[in-house]
Design an enzyme around this catalytic site. Structure first.
Site, short mmCIF file in Angstrom:
data_model
loop_
_atom_site.label_atom_id
_atom_site.label_comp_id
_atom_site.label_asym_id
_atom_site.label_seq_id
_atom_site.Cartn_x
_atom_site.Cartn_y
_atom_site.Cartn_z
N GLU A 299 0.86 -1.19 0.00
CA GLU A 299 0.00 0.00 0.00
C GLU A 299 0.89 1.23 0.00
O GLU A 299 1.68 1.42 0.93
CB GLU A 299 -0.88 0.05 1.26
CG GLU A 299 -1.92 -1.05 1.34
CD GLU A 299 -2.75 -0.94 2.62
OE1 GLU A 299 -3.71 -1.71 2.75
OE2 GLU A 299 -2.43 -0.11 3.51
N ASP B 266 -5.15 9.21 11.05
CA ASP B 266 -3.82 8.70 11.38
C ASP B 266 -3.29 9.22 12.70
O ASP B 266 -3.51 10.37 13.08
CB ASP B 266 -2.83 9.07 10.26
CG ASP B 266 -3.03 8.18 9.03
OD1 ASP B 266 -2.92 6.95 9.20
OD2 ASP B 266 -3.30 8.71 7.95
#
Lengths: 266, 402
Positions: free
Chosen positions: A49, A60
């Site tokens: 990824e 995040d």
């Protein structure tokens, strides 16, 4: 056949679990990142990824926020991420995914992205803040490209919604192991075991577990619960801990081998 | 013409091409819970009776509608009227919204509220209702803003809130909102996120508008009672745009011009402004599709304004739609123009306005001389300027000493 789907078919035939690695593209800079990604692709990952750096990564934790900032400061962008993917694609057949927030994709232009991603050899997209309800324009743009849209499910996702997500995800389902943002640790094994079993029961494609996985030991414990694991912050942190180290590709390779051994010994 | 009131958002939270709910899956169920709770009360007379009672007894509503006669005479054109949101408890329109969301959080059984704040006004308002309702309260604030807005930090702490310094990104309002979203994604079971503007994912833009429309509902009745007509022009400042939506919304189907004053900072031709509509382009941030200040690659730019409350690189999605429909005109007001308007209101009316509200006043001062004395301009004076005194005095000193 899409490389992601083909990979899961191969793994199933070999009775193995998938090791999926998230690495922020362009961290700490374009050239080093390309070396890191090349090393990662040949050290035991099944799917790679590429994290597209974004200025406001609300899903995040600290590690990937810092990596995004480093990459942006070094001039990274979605178009440069596609350059990176194209360069990688020249020497590897590993399935490549873009892991992005929606705004860089939207601003780039959905049709333009579909063409550019296909040319760069991208196999899947995971857009963290694009729920299925908002994804019709992107789906229309990707039609005919063979690029898959991978969806996420979370511990907070209710059963009716889980059914909907499981029926719409392509390639595999990214099952988030715990509440909160990306980052290492905080795993509740029993809760994950129960949740993964519920999800696997309704999901027609492989289910992979992400968030919180630190090392080969975590990978070994979680692997039996699903079809694979996704490791992000524990990899990205190798750069974060020492961004100017000259042996970052070797450090990534060693970390991925540790994860691979853990996973294969599950 | 199709009526605008009641038409937007649609059932999926979209204002035409804008709005929506662009969030990670972890937050989705929290938002669906807020939406379900909001849908259960939004047509509930008992809930809104509680809301209005608390606005009356606690927040000091209705606020006055005030004819600024000396300022109007000085400008020599249209009559300027002020909707005096500066007279509310905590000194700005922000209290209307937090009372509504506080009642909803209590109804949902939440024990903790969180908020983002830039200038500190929304943080103070949230800390205020947290104390009133007995919620635990965390306010996320960029370290840069903590430094610039020290008195509001002390107010929040005095009210029992925990002010969390945000050091990520540019350490300003957008980063505070990022951090609040991150915290919420880990604590949604017991926590309600009190968003401070008509921004963010559905249902916030609709919900905050419906709590803030009390401004326009009051003004419309008050103005009609005093003059027997509606104003020719309404104006309000637009950062996220909650005070503007609050004033404009009840008037959307009336024959009134409307101007939203965006912060043009040092000029729309410089990178130092916060005018998302006048100087930005469509994109998605903080859960909604709207106009944003961003690079060609879709990275969000830092906003700039003399006024910390307008210092946000996005705008509420309903404003994006009203701009595209040409129902509201959005114009930039520079730091200098806002400062001039600030001084004018002090000198001619004895009212110290917030720097945010001074942007709306500047539009009125620009428009009044162009219009005959028989016309009327209604300005949302969204907050008072006590918080800005040190900053303004410093700026005026710099102006005098080139």
């Amino acid at each position: 056949m899409n490389r992601i789907t083909a990979t899961f078919h191969r793994l199933a035939a070999e009775n193995r679990k998938a090791l999926i690695g998230y690495i922020t593209a362009g961290d700490p800079d374009y050239a080093t990142s390309l070396d890191i990604l090349r090393a990662a692709a040949t050290s035991g990952l099944d799917i790679l990824e590429l994290g597209v750096p974004f200025s406001d990564p609300t899903a995040d934790g600290d590690t990937i926020q810092a990596a995004s900032q480093r990459a942006l400061r070094a001039g990274m962008s979605l178009s440069r991420t596609l350059d990176l993917a194209a360069a990688l694609r020249r020497d590897t057949g590993i399935p490549l995914m873009l892991f992005s927030y929606y705004n860089p994709i939207y601003k780039f232009g959905l049709d333009r992205l579909a063409t550019a991603a296909q040319q760069a050899g991208i196999d899947g997209l995971l857009i963290v803040d694009l729920p299925p309800e908002e994804s019709a324009p992107l789906r229309a743009a990707l039609e005919g490209t063979g690029i898959q849209i991978v969806l996420l499910a979370a511990p907070t996702t209710r059963p009716d919604r889980l059914q909907m997500i499981a029926s719409k995800t392509e390639g595999f389902l990214y099952l988030i192991t715990r509440a909160g943002t990306t980052g290492e640790g905080g795993l509740d094994y029993d809760a994950i075991r129960r949740h993964a079993a519920e999800v696997k029961a309704v999901c027609p494609v492989p289910v992979c577990l992400g968030f919180g996985i630190r090392d080969g030991n975590d990978a070994r414990r979680l692997a039996p619960l699903a079809d694979g694991v996704i490791v992000g912050s524990a990899l990205v942190n190798l750069t974060g801990a020492d961004p100017t180290a000259t042996d970052l590709p070797a450090r990534f390779a060693a970390k991925i081998r540790d994860l691979r051994v853990g996973l294969d010994n599950a | 013409m199709t009526p605008l009131i009641g038409q937007y958002p649609d059932a999926t939270g979209h204002f035409g091409p804008y709005g929506g709910r662009f969030v990670g899956e972890t937050l989705m169920s929290a938002l669906l819970d807020v939406e379900a709770a909001w849908n259960a009360v939004k047509h509930d007379d008992a809930f809104f009776a509680d809301f209005r009672a608390m606005l009356r007894d606690y927040a000091a509503r209705p606020t006055p509608l005030d004819h600024a006669q000396r300022l109007s005479a000085h400008l020599g054109g249209a009559q300027i009227w002020l909707k005096r949101e500066d007279c509310t408890h905590t000194g700005a329109h922000k209290i209307n919204n937090v009372v509504g969301q506080g009642l909803l959080a209590r109804r949902m059984g939440k024990t903790r509220v969180i908020a983002e704040t830039g200038a500190g006004q929304h943080g103070v308002a949230t800390a205020t209702i947290a104390a009133r309702f007995g919620f635990e309260c965390k306010v996320f604030m960029g370290v840069e803003d903590i430094r610039r807005q020290a008195p509001n930090v002390r107010r929040m702490e005095l009210l029992g809130a925990d002010v969390i310094p945000v050091t990520s990104g540019t350490s300003t309002l957008k980063d505070a909102m990022n951090e609040a979203l991150r915290y919420w994604s880990a604590h949604s079971a017991d926590t309600f996120y009190v968003i401070g503007s008509v921004a963010g994912p559905h249902p916030y833009p609709e919900m905050v508008r419906d709590f803030q429309r009390v401004i326009g509902d009051e003004a419309r009745a008050q103005f009609f009672e005093k003059t027997g007509r509606h104003p020719d022009l309404l104006t309000a400042c637009v950062g996220g745009g909650s005070n503007a939506m609050g004033l404009f919304y009840p008037y959307l189907d009336d024959p009134c011009d409307m101007i939203g004053a965006e912060a043009a900072g040092e000029g729309l031709d410089t990178p130092r402004h916060a005018a998302s509509i006048c100087g930005g382009s469509p994109g998605e941030l903080h859960g909604a599709m709207t106009y944003l200040l961003q690079s060609d690659e879709g990275q969000i730019h830092e906003a700039w304004s003399i006024s910390a409350g307008l210092d946000y690189p996005g705008v509420g999605p309903e404003h994006a739609l009203l701009h595209d429909l040409k129902r509201v005109r959005y114009e930039g007001v520079t730091d200098d123009e806002a400062l001039d308007a600030f001084q004018a209101l002090c000198q001619y009316e004895g009212i110290i306005p917030a720097l945010e509200s001074s942007h709306a006043l500047a539009v009125a001062m620009r428009e009044a001389p162009k219009r005959p004395p028989g016309q009327h301009i209604l300005v949302n004076l969204s907050g008072r300027g006590d918080k800005d005194l040190d900053h303004v005095l410093q700026l005026l000193k710099e102006r005098r000493a080139p």
